[in-house]
Enzyme design. Structure first.
Site, short mmCIF file in Angstrom:
data_model
loop_
_atom_site.label_atom_id
_atom_site.label_comp_id
_atom_site.label_asym_id
_atom_site.label_seq_id
_atom_site.Cartn_x
_atom_site.Cartn_y
_atom_site.Cartn_z
N ARG A 95 0.88 -1.17 0.00
CA ARG A 95 0.00 0.00 0.00
C ARG A 95 0.91 1.21 0.00
O ARG A 95 1.66 1.44 0.94
CB ARG A 95 -0.94 0.02 1.20
CG ARG A 95 -1.88 1.21 1.13
CD ARG A 95 -2.98 1.13 2.16
NE ARG A 95 -3.80 2.31 2.09
CZ ARG A 95 -3.54 3.45 2.74
NH1 ARG A 95 -2.48 3.55 3.51
NH2 ARG A 95 -4.35 4.49 2.62
N GLY A 96 0.87 1.96 -1.06
CA GLY A 96 1.79 3.06 -1.29
C GLY A 96 2.09 3.96 -0.12
O GLY A 96 3.24 4.09 0.29
N ASP A 100 1.91 3.64 2.98
CA ASP A 100 2.50 3.01 4.16
C ASP A 100 4.00 2.75 4.02
O ASP A 100 4.70 2.65 5.02
CB ASP A 100 1.82 1.67 4.46
CG ASP A 100 0.38 1.84 4.91
OD1 ASP A 100 -0.03 2.99 5.16
OD2 ASP A 100 -0.32 0.83 4.99
N GLU A 136 -4.93 -7.95 -5.22
CA GLU A 136 -3.59 -8.42 -5.60
C GLU A 136 -3.23 -9.66 -4.79
O GLU A 136 -2.71 -10.65 -5.34
CB GLU A 136 -2.52 -7.35 -5.32
CG GLU A 136 -2.48 -6.22 -6.27
CD GLU A 136 -1.47 -5.16 -5.87
OE1 GLU A 136 -0.61 -5.40 -4.99
OE2 GLU A 136 -1.51 -4.06 -6.46
N ARG A 174 6.15 4.06 1.17
CA ARG A 174 6.97 4.96 0.35
C ARG A 174 7.95 5.71 1.22
O ARG A 174 7.65 6.08 2.34
CB ARG A 174 6.09 5.96 -0.40
CG ARG A 174 5.43 5.32 -1.58
CD ARG A 174 4.91 6.35 -2.56
NE ARG A 174 4.06 5.66 -3.50
CZ ARG A 174 2.75 5.81 -3.58
NH1 ARG A 174 2.15 6.66 -2.80
NH2 ARG A 174 2.06 5.12 -4.45
N GLY A 227 -2.20 4.90 -19.39
CA GLY A 227 -3.19 4.40 -20.33
C GLY A 227 -3.50 2.93 -20.18
O GLY A 227 -4.46 2.44 -20.79
#
Length: 192
Positions: free
Chosen positions: A48-49, A51, A116, A53, A82
């Site tokens: 989860r980004g 948490d 995921e 990064r 895209g």
């Protein structure tokens, strides 16, 4: 940083073992070229980004990519503009030799992360032998992850999920979390 190094070394050893078992390592005595590897990526990082990064996940990703011999897929880095996010991530998991699942405090709040994880656990049971490696980042495998709908820090997330999503989908997430909680991984409580 010590936790990252420890996890990194074990992942690299696992990659070597999986490559050797698949016949991808070492030289071949025949003149035929080796078959193409069944994997496009060596490592898929599920996280989860917010948490991880600028913390554990960034350090691990950077260390894996440093030598350019390990092909890593991480959604916030490798998704092309895209692309259909769900399809691209599902394909990346299928095309990865192993996954590092960074189970953080906010992981279960994200239905994308949970989807995921379900895909990763399905690939684990497939003929390709995809291997998940859990990192319990500031969460307990027993108290938080093993019973997410009844106790621990994920309970409030699952109370919300039960109101918003189908029983089948939520139950799949619970089963995936329980399954990964039983895989030996790393518990990291420091500020790596």
């Amino acid at each position: 940083m010590g936790s990252v190094v420890h996890v990194l070394l074990l992942i690299l050893l696992a990659l070597r073992a999986l490559s050797t078992a698949a016949g991808l390592g070492g030289s071949r005595p025949t003149s035929n070229p080796p078959p193409p590897p069944p994997w496009r990526h060596h490592v898929f990082i599920s996280h989860r980004g917010p948490d991880g990064r600028r913390n554990f996940t960034d350090h691990l990703d950077s260390a894996l990519r440093r030598g350019k011999r390990v092909r890593v897929f991480r959604d916030d880095v490798d998704l092309r503009r895209g692309e259909n996010i769900t399809e691209a991530i599902s394909r990346a998991i299928e095309e990865s030799m192993l996954s590092v699942v960074v189970l953080s405090r906010g992981y279960a709040s994200s239905e994308y992360c949970l989807d995921e994880l379900v895909k990763i656990m399905k690939c684990r049971n497939s003929e390709k032998g995809h291997q998940p490696f859990p990192v319990f980042y500031k969460v307990s495998p027993d108290d938080d992850v093993a019973d997410p709908a009844s106790s621990g820090i994920y309970k409030a997330d699952f109370d919300r999920h039960k109101r918003m999503y189908s029983y089948e989908r939520v139950n799949g997430w619970i089963h995936a979390l329980r399954s990964i909680s039983h895989i030996s991984g790393w518990v990291i409580d420091d500020h790596t």
